[in-house]
Write a protein that holds these residues in place. Structure first.
Motif: not given
Length: 373
Positions: A48-57
């Motif tokens: 993994v190089q990048a991962c957004g912080v989503c409200h689902t998390d």
């Protein structure tokens, strides 16, 4: 053996990496060691190089989606394939991919009817990632990408042009794709339409952008936060309504000749905003719900109004996207300068910054915080 980040055990069958888990309902997340198996048949291991912080998390952390703790959080991600299991032909080591949480099966009744975006048998990796003591982890949306490497079904990997920065590409893995698709795929917005979007966070602003790309004439953004309304203008909103100060239904009708919008996109996921969206559309207009409600929410509408207003009430699952079709097309538009995905990235953070990112998200201070690994 003492595990170190990115190191394999003596058998070569497990990789030890750092990842972010939610151990119990409502508890702060923690960075810990995660063991990632080598991919089996039909699986792929992705750096993994990048991962957004989503409200689902955040929903996962709060127990709003399930009780299968501990969760390995993160799902809106891009990275590079490290290895692939037997029978995998769609991707190979070294491919730059966006991860998706709806890997279509190709065999269910939806797929066989030519509607794979509705696939009823989407699949994930069969093997489990675990903690060091062997506790199995539940990966968020079948991905689990707040981690240096993750194990997914190969069908969850969509190859795209590596010229796209990973922090931008990964946004298509969830929120931005959901909003774009809600307008373009589910809502069928077309040239000259009037569109209203209720809720202007990351998903709602992506819906605004989708309506703009589709050629909508009037694009009305509705929110209670003036900062979000200004963001919506940057993505193509022609009008904005602060629903703390005015009735959004009456204002939308006033901006559309007294009729209501052709398409209204509800990007909040609450009964009161759904009702607003229902009554803010034109007769025979389309309501698209892309905001995710919680299990306890209920809505009541007069049956006569459901009958008398006609039109369509649609739920948008992942923007009704087909990753193999939509991801390469949208990243291509980005590289041509026609899709400003970079505007969604408010900040980049490290793995240990996710709790702060959740707090900023809840305060409405960011569109997307993106973890860079």
């Amino acid at each position: 053996m003492a595990y170190r980040s990115g190191m394999q055990d003596d058998s070569g069958m497990t990789t030890s990496v750092r990842g972010v888990i939610a151990r119990a309902k409502g508890e702060p997340v923690e960075v810990t060691t995660v063991l990632v198996p080598e991919p089996g048949p039909g699986e792929a291991r992705v750096r993994v190089q990048a991962c957004g912080v989503c409200h689902t998390d955040l929903h996962y952390r709060e127990g709003g989606i399930g009780e299968d703790f501990p969760y390995l959080l993160g799902h809106e991600a891009a990275g590079v394939v490290e290895s692939a299991g037997a029978g995998v032909t769609g991707v190979a080591p070294g491919d730059f991919v966006i991860l998706n949480w709806r890997a279509v099966c190709g065999q269910c009744r939806a797929c066989k009817r030519g509607r794979p975006w509705y696939c009823f048998a989407t699949h994930n990796a069969l093997q489990k990632m675990t903690l060091e003591d062997g506790t199995p982890l539940s990966p968020a949306l079948g991905i689990g990408a707040f981690v240096e490497q993750t194990l997914v079904a190969a069908g969850q990997c969509t190859k795209v042009d590596p010229a796209v920065p990973p922090e931008v590409a990964g946004l298509l893995g969830c929120g931005v794709m959901a909003g774009l698709g809600a307008a373009i795929n589910t809502g069928g917005v077309s040239r000259g339409d009037s569109v209203a979007v209720i809720g202007c966070g990351g998903v709602g602003d992506a819906a605004v952008l989708g309506a703009y790309l589709a050629g909508a004439h009037t694009i009305i953004a509705v929110d209670v936060d003036p900062r979000k309304l200004e963001w919506a203008r940057q993505f193509g909103a022609t009008h904005v309504i602060n629903s703390r100060e005015a009735d959004p239904v009456a204002e939308i009708q006033a901006l559309t000749g007294g009729n209501g919008a052709d398409v209204v996109i509800e990007a909040v996921g609450r009964p009161e905003t759904y009702r607003q969206a229902f009554y803010a559309r034109d007769l025979a207009g389309t309501l698209v719900q892309v905001g995710v409600p919680t299990p306890d929410m209920r809505i009541e509408l007069p049956l006569l109004d459901l009958f008398g207003r006609g039109g369509a009430l649609r739920s948008s699952w992942y923007g009704d996207c087909l990753p193999e079709r939509d991801f390469p097309m949208l990243t291509g538009l980005y590289l041509q300068g026609r899709l400003p995905l970079e505007k969604f990235v408010s900040e980049t953070i490290a793995l240990d910054g996710i709790e702060d990112a959740f707090a900023k998200m809840e305060r409405g201070e960011v569109l997307r915080s993106v973890v860079k690994l």
